[in-house]
Design an enzyme around this catalytic site. Structure first.
Site, PDB file in Angstrom:
ATOM      1  N   SER A 186       0.796  -1.224   0.000  1.00  0.00           N
ATOM      2  CA  SER A 186       0.000   0.000   0.000  1.00  0.00           C
ATOM      3  C   SER A 186       0.830   1.277   0.000  1.00  0.00           C
ATOM      4  O   SER A 186       0.338   2.323  -0.379  1.00  0.00           O
ATOM      5  CB  SER A 186      -0.941  -0.008   1.194  1.00  0.00           C
ATOM      6  OG  SER A 186      -0.220  -0.210   2.391  1.00  0.00           O
ATOM      7  N   HIS A 214      -5.343  -4.057  -1.497  1.00  0.00           N
ATOM      8  CA  HIS A 214      -5.138  -3.036  -2.531  1.00  0.00           C
ATOM      9  C   HIS A 214      -5.099  -3.623  -3.944  1.00  0.00           C
ATOM     10  O   HIS A 214      -4.912  -2.883  -4.912  1.00  0.00           O
ATOM     11  CB  HIS A 214      -3.870  -2.234  -2.258  1.00  0.00           C
ATOM     12  CG  HIS A 214      -4.046  -1.220  -1.167  1.00  0.00           C
ATOM     13  ND1 HIS A 214      -4.620   0.013  -1.384  1.00  0.00           N
ATOM     14  CD2 HIS A 214      -3.764  -1.274   0.155  1.00  0.00           C
ATOM     15  CE1 HIS A 214      -4.664   0.681  -0.237  1.00  0.00           C
ATOM     16  NE2 HIS A 214      -4.153  -0.078   0.708  1.00  0.00           N
ATOM     17  N   LYS A 244     -12.161  -1.066   0.244  1.00  0.00           N
ATOM     18  CA  LYS A 244     -11.365  -0.191  -0.614  1.00  0.00           C
ATOM     19  C   LYS A 244     -12.042  -0.047  -1.969  1.00  0.00           C
ATOM     20  O   LYS A 244     -13.022   0.677  -2.063  1.00  0.00           O
ATOM     21  CB  LYS A 244      -9.925  -0.702  -0.649  1.00  0.00           C
ATOM     22  CG  LYS A 244      -9.310  -0.549   0.756  1.00  0.00           C
ATOM     23  CD  LYS A 244      -7.847  -0.797   0.863  1.00  0.00           C
ATOM     24  CE  LYS A 244      -7.389  -0.352   2.249  1.00  0.00           C
ATOM     25  NZ  LYS A 244      -6.745  -1.379   3.032  1.00  0.00           N
TER      26      LYS A 244
HETATM   27  C1  LIG Z   1      -6.666  -1.680   4.473  1.00  0.00           C
HETATM   28  C2  LIG Z   1      -5.978  -2.964   4.646  1.00  0.00           C
HETATM   29  C3  LIG Z   1      -6.467  -3.938   5.526  1.00  0.00           C
HETATM   30  C4  LIG Z   1      -7.644  -3.669   6.425  1.00  0.00           C
HETATM   31  O1  LIG Z   1      -8.837  -3.650   5.730  1.00  0.00           O
HETATM   32  P1  LIG Z   1     -10.145  -2.989   6.392  1.00  0.00           P
HETATM   33  O2  LIG Z   1     -11.255  -3.647   5.682  1.00  0.00           O
HETATM   34  O3  LIG Z   1     -10.062  -1.532   6.168  1.00  0.00           O
HETATM   35  O4  LIG Z   1     -10.115  -3.345   7.843  1.00  0.00           O
HETATM   36  C5  LIG Z   1      -5.817  -5.148   5.582  1.00  0.00           C
HETATM   37  N1  LIG Z   1      -4.723  -5.393   4.833  1.00  0.00           N
HETATM   38  C6  LIG Z   1      -4.208  -4.478   3.997  1.00  0.00           C
HETATM   39  C7  LIG Z   1      -3.013  -4.812   3.184  1.00  0.00           C
HETATM   40  C8  LIG Z   1      -4.818  -3.232   3.882  1.00  0.00           C
HETATM   41  O5  LIG Z   1      -4.307  -2.315   3.054  1.00  0.00           O
END
Ligand SMILES: *Cc1c(COP(=O)(O)O)cnc(C)c1O
Length: 397
Positions: A186, A214, A244
């Site tokens: 990310s 992502h 996301k």
């Molecule tokens: C954002 C993210 C998460 C967490 O996801 P949420 O649904 O927002 O709790 C887990 N792993 C990675 C790599 C992320 O970027």
């Protein structure tokens, strides 16, 4: 009467955080999230969301959520195993499995608690987890919770992975060994080397876990990094989030029938936390249908991102090694990254600083997430602001 001990702790540590510039300040957005947002009455081009496809504010997504609320109510009423499993939850899991190319899937309330639950459902004391050093915080916490031995692997270094896998196997100390990695990282936007990972996993009999938070909605025509490489039957856990690109909230693992059955009886956040709201499940189904029926949305995301990256490079910025829409603008110094972000926001571009410990010391940056929802005109305006602020601060010339 409040605890004195707690008050002392908070006062000392809040002051310390503030002095070190680490106290979180949180901006409140007026209205919803989108390519443009309003904060304190000021309209800004939003380069800081994970709303890659602009799905969070789409009318048909909103309608899917409302319809589900009307059918099922606003809450599921219980944890899934007691009586909180509604038809819409199973439908969502089947949809995820179909999209990901796996036998089945399990939905959680968030990506973070999915990693908490899924890793520790399978990995235990006496096992080992090989973990990329830049993995997401929720992976790190999930690994810790499992009680397995955690072995850090140099970022995306397949030679190091192989050496550490061999060492772990040869030691004879561990029952199961897992390799766990982000599918798309990310902070840099680089992509996991899935084919090499699969080859090493086969040589050393590793369990494989890809967190594609992502990558989902971005890679593989929306179906993620694993499907991008056509390796959906080789990776054991395809984990992802519904928060996301999908635009809603929730997390999931897609995998074999047996893996999903095991997690449904062992993953603690699944067993002890109330299920996703029916509205979130229904909107997530709608998002997957949109990606299946309209490949142009994912394509638009890539076109916008490619354009934005090219323009930033043209004016002289270091945008790192990203292979995805994630666009870091790397300035190095931590304080400069903070000032850079502040000036960008003052000039109308909402882009946030990312500094140590989230990224290595000396690689401070401002991160941008161009989305399908940004118009070319918005991106041009953002680039113009980047040019002005960068020259003012002496970052570009
Ligand atoms: C954002 C993210 C998460 C967490 O996801 P949420 O649904 O927002 O709790 C887990 N792993 C990675 C790599 C992320 O970027």
């Amino acid at each position: 009467m409040a605890s004195k001990k707690l008050q002392q702790f908070l006062q000392t540590n809040l002051e310390d955080l503030a002095q070190r510039g680490l106290l979180t300040t949180i901006d409140v957005i007026d209205g919803g999230n989108g390519p443009e947002i309003t904060i304190d009455g000021k309209k800004l081009i939003n380069m800081a969301s994970n709303n890659y496809l602009g799905f969070a504010g789409r009318q048909d997504m909103i309608e899917a959520e409302i319809n589900a609320a009307q059918t099922y109510g606003v809450g599921a009423g219980a944890v899934r195993t007691i009586n909180g499993t509604l038809a819409v939850h199973r439908e969502l899991e089947q949809k995820i499995a179909e999209f990901k190319g796996t036998e089945d899937a399990i939905a959680f309330q968030s990506g973070f608690n999915c990693n908490m639950g899924a890793i520790s459902a399978v990995m235990k004391k006496g096992d080992a987890i090989l973990s990329d050093e830049l993995n997401h915080a929720s992976i790190i916490d999930g690994c810790r919770l499992s009680g397995a031995k955690i072995i850090r692997v140099k970022h995306q270094d397949m030679t190091d992975l192989e050496a550490k896998a061999k060492e772990a196997v040869d030691s004879g100390l561990y029952d199961k060994i897992m390799y766990i990695t982000d599918g798309v990282f990310s902070m840099d936007g680089d992509v996991a080397h899935i084919p090499e990972i699969v080859a090493i996993a086969e040589r050393y009999n590793l369990i494989t876990y890809v967190d594609d938070a992502h990558g989902s909605g971005v890679m593989g025509k929306g179906a993620g990094t694993v499907k991008h490489f056509g390796m959906q039957d080789k990776i054991d856990f395809q984990m992802g989030t519904l928060s996301k690109a999908i635009g809603v909230v929730g997390g999931y693992v897609a995998g074999s029938k047996e893996l999903i059955a095991w997690m449904k009886s062992q993953a603690r956040p699944f067993l002890f936390s109330t299920s996703l709201t029916p509205g979130a499940a229904a909107a997530s189904i709608k998002a997957i249908e949109l990606m299946q029926e309209h490949p142009e949305y994912v394509q638009q995301l890539w076109e916008k991102a490619d354009y934005f990256k090219t323009e930033l490079k043209k004016i002289g910025y270091d945008i790192g090694v990203s292979e995805t829409p994630i666009t870091p603008v790397i300035v190095g110094d931590e304080n400069l990254a903070q000032t850079f972000s502040k000036k960008l926001i003052e000039n109308g571009v909402y882009a946030k600083p990312i500094v140590f410990p989230t990224v290595p010391l000396g690689t401070g940056r401002v991160r941008n997430m161009p989305t399908a929802g940004h118009s070319k005109e918005m991106l041009d305006r953002a680039v113009a602001v980047y040019e002005k602020v960068g020259k003012d601060l002496g970052i570009i010339h």
